[in-house]
Design a protein around this motif. Sequence first.
Motif, PDB file in Angstrom:
ATOM      1  N   PHE A 110       0.891  -1.168   0.000  1.00  0.00           N
ATOM      2  CA  PHE A 110       0.000   0.000   0.000  1.00  0.00           C
ATOM      3  C   PHE A 110       0.917   1.201   0.000  1.00  0.00           C
ATOM      4  CE2 PHE A 110      -2.936   3.192   1.416  1.00  0.00           C
ATOM      5  CZ  PHE A 110      -4.197   2.761   1.042  1.00  0.00           C
ATOM      6  N   LYS A 111       1.191   1.707  -1.185  1.00  0.00           N
ATOM      7  CA  LYS A 111       2.257   2.706  -1.370  1.00  0.00           C
ATOM      8  C   LYS A 111       1.668   4.068  -1.758  1.00  0.00           C
ATOM      9  CE  LYS A 111       5.845   1.310  -3.624  1.00  0.00           C
ATOM     10  NZ  LYS A 111       6.748   0.893  -4.731  1.00  0.00           N
ATOM     11  N   LEU A 166       1.129  -8.521  12.734  1.00  0.00           N
ATOM     12  CA  LEU A 166       1.506  -7.470  11.781  1.00  0.00           C
ATOM     13  C   LEU A 166       2.883  -6.920  12.142  1.00  0.00           C
ATOM     14  CD1 LEU A 166      -1.724  -5.380  11.133  1.00  0.00           C
ATOM     15  CD2 LEU A 166      -1.023  -7.599  10.219  1.00  0.00           C
ATOM     16  N   GLY A 167       3.701  -6.721  11.126  1.00  0.00           N
ATOM     17  CA  GLY A 167       5.063  -6.254  11.338  1.00  0.00           C
ATOM     18  C   GLY A 167       6.052  -7.273  10.809  1.00  0.00           C
ATOM     19  N   VAL A 172       0.639   2.999   7.600  1.00  0.00           N
ATOM     20  CA  VAL A 172       1.578   1.945   8.001  1.00  0.00           C
ATOM     21  C   VAL A 172       0.843   0.627   8.205  1.00  0.00           C
ATOM     22  CG1 VAL A 172       3.093   1.160   9.864  1.00  0.00           C
ATOM     23  CG2 VAL A 172       3.292   3.500   9.004  1.00  0.00           C
ATOM     24  N   LEU A 173      -0.286   0.670   8.909  1.00  0.00           N
ATOM     25  CA  LEU A 173      -1.028  -0.556   9.195  1.00  0.00           C
ATOM     26  C   LEU A 173      -1.617  -1.175   7.925  1.00  0.00           C
ATOM     27  CD1 LEU A 173      -2.917   0.142  12.525  1.00  0.00           C
ATOM     28  CD2 LEU A 173      -0.973  -1.358  12.147  1.00  0.00           C
ATOM     29  N   ALA A 174      -2.111  -0.347   7.015  1.00  0.00           N
ATOM     30  CA  ALA A 174      -2.662  -0.871   5.761  1.00  0.00           C
ATOM     31  C   ALA A 174      -1.585  -1.612   4.978  1.00  0.00           C
ATOM     32  CB  ALA A 174      -3.250   0.267   4.930  1.00  0.00           C
ATOM     33  N   ASP A 175      -0.393  -1.032   4.933  1.00  0.00           N
ATOM     34  CA  ASP A 175       0.724  -1.666   4.232  1.00  0.00           C
ATOM     35  C   ASP A 175       1.111  -2.971   4.913  1.00  0.00           C
ATOM     36  OD1 ASP A 175       2.772  -1.651   2.176  1.00  0.00           O
ATOM     37  OD2 ASP A 175       4.204  -1.174   3.767  1.00  0.00           O
ATOM     38  N   GLN A 176       1.208  -2.945   6.244  1.00  0.00           N
ATOM     39  CA  GLN A 176       1.595  -4.154   6.979  1.00  0.00           C
ATOM     40  C   GLN A 176       0.524  -5.234   6.898  1.00  0.00           C
ATOM     41  OE1 GLN A 176       4.447  -4.863   8.264  1.00  0.00           O
ATOM     42  NE2 GLN A 176       5.463  -2.878   8.184  1.00  0.00           N
ATOM     43  N   LEU A 192      -1.484  -5.823   4.329  1.00  0.00           N
ATOM     44  CA  LEU A 192      -1.363  -6.470   3.018  1.00  0.00           C
ATOM     45  C   LEU A 192      -0.094  -7.323   2.949  1.00  0.00           C
ATOM     46  CD1 LEU A 192      -2.495  -3.595   0.616  1.00  0.00           C
ATOM     47  CD2 LEU A 192      -3.838  -5.513   1.493  1.00  0.00           C
ATOM     48  N   ARG A 193       0.986  -6.825   3.528  1.00  0.00           N
ATOM     49  CA  ARG A 193       2.232  -7.597   3.525  1.00  0.00           C
ATOM     50  C   ARG A 193       2.085  -8.895   4.314  1.00  0.00           C
ATOM     51  NH1 ARG A 193       7.041  -3.374   4.910  1.00  0.00           N
ATOM     52  NH2 ARG A 193       8.278  -5.287   4.740  1.00  0.00           N
ATOM     53  N   ASN A 194       1.285  -8.852   5.385  1.00  0.00           N
ATOM     54  CA  ASN A 194       1.141 -10.016   6.243  1.00  0.00           C
ATOM     55  C   ASN A 194       0.405 -11.159   5.547  1.00  0.00           C
ATOM     56  OD1 ASN A 194       1.682 -11.089   8.934  1.00  0.00           O
ATOM     57  ND2 ASN A 194      -0.530 -11.115   9.203  1.00  0.00           N
ATOM     58  N   LYS A 195      -0.394 -10.810   4.534  1.00  0.00           N
ATOM     59  CA  LYS A 195      -1.119 -11.844   3.820  1.00  0.00           C
ATOM     60  C   LYS A 195      -0.186 -12.762   3.032  1.00  0.00           C
ATOM     61  CE  LYS A 195      -5.416  -9.189   3.379  1.00  0.00           C
ATOM     62  NZ  LYS A 195      -6.217 -10.090   4.231  1.00  0.00           N
ATOM     63  N   ASN A 196       1.068 -12.341   2.870  1.00  0.00           N
ATOM     64  CA  ASN A 196       2.042 -13.158   2.149  1.00  0.00           C
ATOM     65  C   ASN A 196       2.981 -13.918   3.094  1.00  0.00           C
ATOM     66  OD1 ASN A 196       1.187 -12.225  -0.391  1.00  0.00           O
ATOM     67  ND2 ASN A 196       2.430 -10.366  -0.174  1.00  0.00           N
ATOM     68  N   SER A 197       2.719 -13.871   4.394  1.00  0.00           N
ATOM     69  CA  SER A 197       3.691 -14.407   5.344  1.00  0.00           C
ATOM     70  C   SER A 197       3.579 -15.905   5.571  1.00  0.00           C
ATOM     71  CB  SER A 197       3.557 -13.683   6.694  1.00  0.00           C
ATOM     72  OG  SER A 197       2.285 -13.904   7.254  1.00  0.00           O
ATOM     73  N   ARG A 198       2.433 -16.512   5.226  1.00  0.00           N
ATOM     74  CA  ARG A 198       2.252 -17.965   5.431  1.00  0.00           C
ATOM     75  C   ARG A 198       1.237 -18.513   4.439  1.00  0.00           C
ATOM     76  NH1 ARG A 198       0.023 -18.099  11.554  1.00  0.00           N
ATOM     77  NH2 ARG A 198      -0.921 -20.062  10.970  1.00  0.00           N
ATOM     78  N   LEU A 199       1.361 -19.783   4.103  1.00  0.00           N
ATOM     79  CA  LEU A 199       0.512 -20.382   3.085  1.00  0.00           C
ATOM     80  C   LEU A 199      -0.926 -20.538   3.528  1.00  0.00           C
ATOM     81  CD1 LEU A 199       2.910 -23.094   1.601  1.00  0.00           C
ATOM     82  CD2 LEU A 199       2.182 -20.955   0.537  1.00  0.00           C
TER      83      LEU A 199
END
Length: 363
Positions: free
Chosen positions: A10-11, A224-225, A349-353, A355-362
């Motif tokens: 989320f840039k 998140l983080g 910051v939270l919106a970006d984190q 979305l990023r967290n959705k890629n952290s585990r299968l």
Amino acid sequence: MAGSTLGQLFKISTFGESHGFGIGVIIDGCPANLPIDLEYIQSELDLRRPGQSKITTQRKESDTVQVLSGIFEGKSTGTPIALLIPNEDQRSKDYSHNKDVYRPSHADYTYDAKYGIRDYRGGGRSSARETAARVAAGAIAKLLLKQHGIAIFAHVSAVGTIEAPNLSDLSIDELYLQREENIVRCADPATAHQMIDCIDQIRKEGDTIGGKVSCIIRNCPAGLGEPVFDKLHAELGKAMLSINAVHGFEYGSGFSGSEMRGSEHNDIFIPDGTNPRTLTNFSGGIQGGISNGMEINFRVAFKPVATIMHNQQTINAAGEASEIKGKGRHDPCVVPRAVVIVEAMAALVLADQLLRNKNSRLD
């Protein structure tokens, strides 16, 4: 311009100057089909706009947002969202006396040192007017977070040495209602009156004063983080310290935690169904740089506004001794208008984190 972009998925990239045609933001990575409430975005901008009361700058800007792209039939399309906020009340002549001199504690000299050129009209890109673009983007980030039940609230918790009591027992709705009942945006009514009197007196003296904004984030899920360099508190700290006039950031126990023993400071886990919680929250809802599901809380310290209505010694562009007196329209204390900026940066910051967290585990 380098340094005008925040976030990975989320840039946002902001653009524009204080006395140019306008300011704006491009949001890249907002998921498609997010309902976009333009009235809500405008209401957030109204909280930041100048000319609100006797304790803010009297520059008159409606800060009316215009959508250039990325929203169709009330929803995000998944393509870049471009928002523009035209400038309406520029008085560039108010800054002509700054053309060849450096204002103390402003970015005049440092911009000259870096670029060899600067826009002296209100500071150009270094002006706090740029933050309106962040608020517009932050409103969309808040709409995304709302879909996940995450709520953010900030208020003025200190002006100078006047500090508000802890209000953590109140609901977000109660805090918001109490905050919006006064022009200083402090959620404690009794303290708000003291703050307003203080700022008004400082304004009459031609001086300025600093303050603090406290922020809480509720219903943030655990996880998140990112580890090491993109820790959640590091990203929040970077976002807050990027706001004009911010000189300090602390979360949880902050600096006072350094005065405690581990036996006092450790947050003890207790069972609570599928979501563990802790008896205390000195960690501020973040452990190891990752949210733990508890309330996230942090505080942001703002310095006094640098422009004061007194003569000050300085130097000119030739390095010669000079004198300058503040002119134009400036906030005697920035924190009442900074509340929504702090919320916006936290949301981004939270919106970006998120979305990023959705890629952290299968799973």
